[in-house]
Design a protein around this motif. Structure first.
Motif, short mmCIF file in Angstrom:
data_model
loop_
_atom_site.label_atom_id
_atom_site.label_comp_id
_atom_site.label_asym_id
_atom_site.label_seq_id
_atom_site.Cartn_x
_atom_site.Cartn_y
_atom_site.Cartn_z
N TRP A 377 0.87 -1.19 0.00
CA TRP A 377 0.00 0.00 0.00
C TRP A 377 0.89 1.23 0.00
N THR A 378 0.66 2.12 -0.95
CA THR A 378 1.60 3.23 -1.13
C THR A 378 1.14 4.50 -0.45
N ASP A 382 -3.94 5.68 -2.53
CA ASP A 382 -3.88 4.36 -3.17
C ASP A 382 -5.02 3.47 -2.68
N ARG A 384 -5.84 0.67 -4.32
CA ARG A 384 -5.62 -0.71 -4.77
C ARG A 384 -5.30 -1.62 -3.60
#
Ligand code: AMP
Ligand code: MG
Length: 414
Positions: A377-378, A382, A384
């Motif tokens: 996880w950025t 984010d 996603r």
């Protein structure tokens, strides 16, 4: 800036249950019952055949020699057929699933047990049956085994999903008394935002918060009211906020941090929304704003300013908006928040120094032996890493490294 527990307590203290309403059963999906559903009939309403076959007297089968029983077929009964005939010793009825068991009979021998030519096994004929597994009373659902007329088949507080709607229908509840469905207006602010169907030009960002928050609202049984996008101009945001204040809850995203164009707190103030908190010591989602718009003659509107970054917005929804919507919808206290548990870390993670943090993770294993695998996880823009997450690892502030195998607090998402 306030602590997370204090912020949640403020939301809980401000949200009040909406009135109860009588609604058509089909309009009640996802709502919590405010009054029990009481059955007006027994279920089954009469002894019901549960197999296609022959309604027999168990004592005839017990008396048969060599495991074979020969019986006279006195009547054919399809589902919906009724008869006043009584099955006497030596007789039986050919019967289909869903038909009432005729008087005298008390068990069904399945059609697969017919010996010889089954064409003869109709009314006026004779049938020979062998059922090696026969037990008295088999394949009959007795009147009232599921519920009795007068039973409260669904208690107050039950949330109406598909099974509950089906049960209420069977119990004769054409209307139910339920909590009013909370109406939640959703407004996305930001001059950079374009609708999801647009291909973003340089500098533009798709409005993912709008659909995401609408889905989150719907999953709680509430009604989303999409107000679209407002550019970062005070008059545009003010007009949309004024519309949103007609709902039970206004969810606005973006424009609540400390930038030049973070106009929202000032607009809320000018619109008469009373601030209860702004900024919570938590990550992600620190900039979140919460207040209430009170009016004389109607229930107040709860107002949330959620951070623009989608992951922060979603975490703030789950932490603060969820309990508000649950309380409005008269849900029991144990449903207000996502459940918490403990889990063993599969890989090490580092806590934030200054704030408690939620990290998206995958939870596996049984409820009392969970494993938490933090997902790549950025950061707060984010989504996603969140999409496959069925939980969060909840770490206290302090910057500690939590080793693989150590026990941590987790939040269960569904
Ligand atoms: P803000 O909270 O307005 O400072 O926005 C923080 C970040 O979230 C910026 O990168 C915004 O472009 C982004 N953002 C704001 N609103 C949305 C939205 N509705 N959907 C997706 N991203 C957004
Ligand atoms: Mg913005």
């Amino acid at each position: 800036m306030i602590e997370l527990a204090e912020a949640i307590a403020l939301v809980e203290a401000t949200a009040a249950p909406l009135p109860r309403r009588r609604v058509r059963l089909l309009d009640a999906c996802g709502l919590a019952l405010a009054e029990p559903v009481v059955a007006d009939v027994d279920s089954p309403p009469w002894d019901r055949a549960m197999m296609d076959g022959f309604a027999v007297r168990s004592e005839d089968v017990a008396a048969a020699s060599g495991g074979v029983v020969a019986l006279d077929v006195v009547v054919d009964l399809a589902a919906g057929d009724v008869t006043s005939l009584v099955i006497r010793p030596g007789g039986c009825a050919r019967i289909m699933t869903g038909a009432p068991i005729p008087a005298g009979a008390d068990a069904v021998i399945p059609v697969e047990c017919v010996l010889d030519d089954s064409d003869a096994a109709h009314a006026g004929g004779r049938v020979r049956l062998r059922d090696e597994k026969f037990r008295p009373g088999q394949h009959v659902a007795r009147q009232g085994v599921a519920f009795r007329a007068g039973d409260a088949v669904l208690p107050a507080g039950s949330v109406l999903g598909a099974a509950e709607i089906g049960l209420a229908a069977e119990a004769g509840a054409v209307h139910v008394v339920a909590a009013a469905r909370p109406r939640v207006a959703i407004l996305s602010t930001g001059s950079e935002l374009v609708p999801p169907e647009a291909v973003p030009a340089f500098g533009q960002t798709r409005n993912s918060n709008g659909p995401m928050l609408a889905a989150a609202v719907q999953l709680l049984g509430a009604e989303p009211i999409p107000l679209g996008i407002a550019a970062d101009r005070p008059e545009a945001i003010r007009a949309a906020v004024a519309q949103g204040l007609a709902a039970d809850v206004l969810l606005l995203s973006g424009g609540v941090s400390a930038g030049d164009l973070d106009l929202v707190p000032d607009i809320f103030r000018r619109c008469g929304v009373e601030k209860l908190f702004h900024k919570v010591r938590h990550k992600p989602g620190k900039p979140v704003w919460f207040g209430v718009f009170r009016r004389a003659a109607a229930a107040p509107t709860l107002v949330f300013g959620l951070p623009g970054n989608p992951a922060s917005s979603l975490v703030c929804f789950e932490l603060f908006v969820r309990p508000a919507v649950m309380i409005l919808g008269r849900r029991p206290r144990d449903a207000w928040h996502l459940p918490r548990s403990r889990a063993r870390l599969a890989t090490p993670v580092k806590a934030a120094a200054d704030r408690p943090v939620y990290l998206p993770c995958r939870l596996d294993g049984s409820p009392d032996a969970l494993t938490a695998t933090p997902l790549p996880w950025t950061g707060s823009s984010d989504l996603r890493g969140f999409a496959g997450a069925n939980g969060y690892v909840a770490l206290p502030a302090g910057g500690a490294i939590h080793d693989a195998g150590s026990l941590v607090d987790v939040v269960l998402r569904s």
